[in-house]
Design a protein around this motif. Structure first.
Motif, short mmCIF file in Angstrom:
data_model
loop_
_atom_site.label_atom_id
_atom_site.label_comp_id
_atom_site.label_asym_id
_atom_site.label_seq_id
_atom_site.Cartn_x
_atom_site.Cartn_y
_atom_site.Cartn_z
N ILE A 153 0.84 -1.22 0.07
CA ILE A 153 0.04 -0.09 -0.05
C ILE A 153 0.91 1.06 0.12
O ILE A 153 1.59 1.51 0.91
CB ILE A 153 -0.80 -0.01 1.34
CG1 ILE A 153 -1.70 -1.33 1.24
CG2 ILE A 153 -1.86 1.30 1.35
CD1 ILE A 153 -2.41 -1.50 2.91
N GLY A 154 1.06 1.85 -1.03
CA GLY A 154 2.04 2.95 -1.22
C GLY A 154 3.14 2.45 -0.96
O GLY A 154 3.69 1.61 -1.76
N GLU A 182 -9.89 3.35 5.39
CA GLU A 182 -10.42 4.31 4.04
C GLU A 182 -9.25 4.35 3.16
O GLU A 182 -9.62 4.25 1.96
CB GLU A 182 -10.50 5.74 4.65
CG GLU A 182 -11.07 6.72 3.73
CD GLU A 182 -11.36 8.20 4.15
OE1 GLU A 182 -11.82 8.94 3.15
OE2 GLU A 182 -10.81 8.40 5.00
N ASP A 183 -8.01 4.32 3.26
CA ASP A 183 -6.95 4.23 2.37
C ASP A 183 -6.85 3.02 1.66
O ASP A 183 -6.80 3.03 0.66
CB ASP A 183 -5.51 4.33 2.94
CG ASP A 183 -5.36 5.66 3.76
OD1 ASP A 183 -6.05 6.76 3.42
OD2 ASP A 183 -4.28 5.94 4.48
N THR A 225 -10.03 3.66 -0.97
CA THR A 225 -9.73 4.74 -1.95
C THR A 225 -8.41 4.57 -2.69
O THR A 225 -8.29 5.52 -3.74
CB THR A 225 -9.81 6.12 -1.30
OG1 THR A 225 -8.97 6.17 -0.13
CG2 THR A 225 -11.33 6.22 -0.49
N GLN A 226 -7.41 4.02 -2.25
CA GLN A 226 -6.17 3.92 -2.86
C GLN A 226 -5.78 2.37 -3.60
O GLN A 226 -6.65 1.48 -3.46
CB GLN A 226 -5.14 4.31 -1.77
CG GLN A 226 -5.10 5.58 -1.35
CD GLN A 226 -3.97 6.15 -0.44
OE1 GLN A 226 -2.89 5.29 -0.16
NE2 GLN A 226 -4.20 7.15 0.44
N LYS A 227 -4.66 2.58 -4.43
CA LYS A 227 -4.33 1.24 -5.18
C LYS A 227 -3.74 0.46 -4.08
O LYS A 227 -2.69 0.86 -3.27
CB LYS A 227 -3.58 1.77 -6.16
CG LYS A 227 -3.10 0.59 -6.91
CD LYS A 227 -2.26 0.87 -8.01
CE LYS A 227 -1.31 -0.28 -8.68
NZ LYS A 227 -0.49 -0.01 -9.96
N VAL A 228 -4.26 -0.72 -3.96
CA VAL A 228 -3.62 -1.93 -3.00
C VAL A 228 -3.05 -2.82 -3.96
O VAL A 228 -3.90 -3.50 -4.79
CB VAL A 228 -4.58 -2.12 -2.01
CG1 VAL A 228 -4.03 -3.36 -1.14
CG2 VAL A 228 -4.95 -0.92 -1.32
#
Length: 437
Positions: free
Chosen positions: A281-282, A311-312, A315-318
């Motif tokens: 994640i990031g 929430e990450d 909403t974010q690329k995983v």
């Protein structure tokens, strides 16, 4: 009971206490109580030095072992104090008027009440909760022993604040808190039991297990609060006046908390990630060790744990390395000079990858020539492993093995070459000098 009644009651109590203190038997009983307390503390200190807590009732069943621990280790001074005060009461009862030893009766009852409370609360593991419940229960027992429980309750109920249709009094708040403590404690026991049963079920996936546990805990907590408030006579509809304030608070200050809570429910329901998955994640990579209401815990493997808000993940690329299949493709890029035979290089690379301990034998490695670059030929070696955990270590082992093989076979890895042309001076014109960097 209004303020004047309270003042009159306190005055009556003060006069009664003053009259009692004028009697010599008051000081006699007080002295006996102090002597009993001193002997109890001394006996307790002597016992604690000699007793071996680790072997205390070691062969007894667990409930009896816990009882012995409470009586001998935690409450031995109370037991000795109660025995000495009861003995003093018996002596004074037979040697003088019974009314002249009433303080000893009260002290003995208070000691026995404290001992009973400690035995009952010994099943609770939370030390702070045990202390708070013990003090409150002993205070109630003490007021009951001296026949002041009802006047104290009337005094606490006489002070009130009316909010909407709800009448709040100190007595109501105390009752509600006590019932909440009891119901939430029972709720915790029930939810822990349900969690143990759910976690032992092999038919449920880890994400479904976590989701069911969270739903059961939240549901039981709501039921416990409703039961506690209803038991003390609070009409839940009277709390509607606070709903607007709660809604405004959620809209202004609790947006992220609510978003993370809802995102956690979504993650558990769609099973996109689950405990044990290897994720990226990031800039954070690791294995999911726990999924909480507000965040997930990702163990990096080096002692660090990343707490990532739910929430990450929505909403974010995983990157989930183990979403449907744990088999992972490992890619190794390398280059050789143009003096090497590319087919031989590919053959050696495939043999080295196939010999890796974690390589999947059913899916053979592959090596292709990808580019004719300025410095040499570039290759791409790919092979499969059964688990992405420790992928960098596997890649490193294969690259070290390739290096040793190339050394043995005389295959050179290219390096940059710079060409310098010096005109004039000591060197002949157009002399070329190769300098490696």
């Amino acid at each position: 009971m209004d303020l004047n009644d309270i003042i009159d009651y306190l005055g009556t109590v003060a006069r009664s206490v003053g009259a009692e203190m004028s009697s010599p038997f008051f000081y006699l009983q007080f002295g006996l109580i102090l002597i009993a307390a001193g002997i109890a503390l001394t006996a307790n200190a002597a016992l604690q030095k000699r007793i071996d807590r680790g072997s205390l009732a070691n062969r007894w069943p667990l409930p009896l072992r816990r009882l012995a621990y409470v009586l001998v280790v935690e409450s031995f001074s109370t037991v000795v104090f109660a025995v000495l005060v009861i003995a003093a009461r018996i002596v004074m009862y037979h040697s003088t008027w019974p009314s002249r030893s009433y303080m000893l009766v009260v002290a003995a009852k208070l000691a026995l009440a404290w001992l009973a409370i400690r035995l009952i609360t010994s099943v609770i593991r939370n030390a702070f909760l045990v202390t708070m419940i013990s003090l409150l229960a002993w205070l109630i027992a003490a007021l009951s022993i001296i026949n002041q429980l009802e006047p104290a309750a009337d005094a606490l109920d006489s002070i009130s604040i009316v909010l909407g249709g709800l009448r709040l009094t100190p007595l109501l708040v105390i009752k509600a808190c006590l019932l909440l403590i009891v119901t939430l404690w029972l709720t915790n026991i029930a939810s822990n039991f349900a969690e143990s049963r759910i976690n032992r079920s092999a038919d449920l996936t880890p994400s479904i297990q976590v989701l069911l546990v969270k739903m059961i805990r939240i549901g039981l907590m709501v039921v416990a609060v409703a039961i506690a408030l209803g038991a003390v006579g609070i009409n839940l509809s009277a709390l509607a006046v606070f709903s607007g304030a709660v809604g405004v608070g959620i809209g202004i200050g609790l947006q992220k908390i609510v978003a993370n809570f809802i995102s956690g429910i979504i993650l558990l329901a769609d099973k996109s990630v689950k405990p044990g998955d290897l994720v990226t994640i990031g800039d954070s990579s690791g294995r999911i060790s726990a999924m909480k209401t507000r965040y997930i815990s990702v163990a990096a493997g080096d002692g660090r744990e990343f707490l990532i808000p739910n929430e990450d993940l929505v909403t974010q690329k995983v990157t989930n390395w183990t979403y449907t299949d744990k088999n992972t493709l490992v890619k190794v890029t390398f280059a050789t000079n143009y003096d090497s035979n590319p087919r031989r290089v590919c053959q050696l690379a495939i043999e080295n990858a196939a010999a890796a301990p974690r390589a999947i034998k059913a899916r053979p490695p592959n090596c292709i020539l990808t580019e004719f670059a300025e410095t040499g030929m570039k290759f791409s070696l790919t092979f499969w492993i059964a688990d992405p955990d420790g992928m960098d270590n596997v890649r490193s082992e294969v690259m070290l093995s390739l290096w040793e093989t190339f050394k043995r076979e005389g295959i050179k890895v290219p390096y940059p070459v710079r060409e310098l042309r010096v005109r004039g001076g000591a060197l002949p014109v157009d002399t070329t000098v190769e300098v490696s960097s």
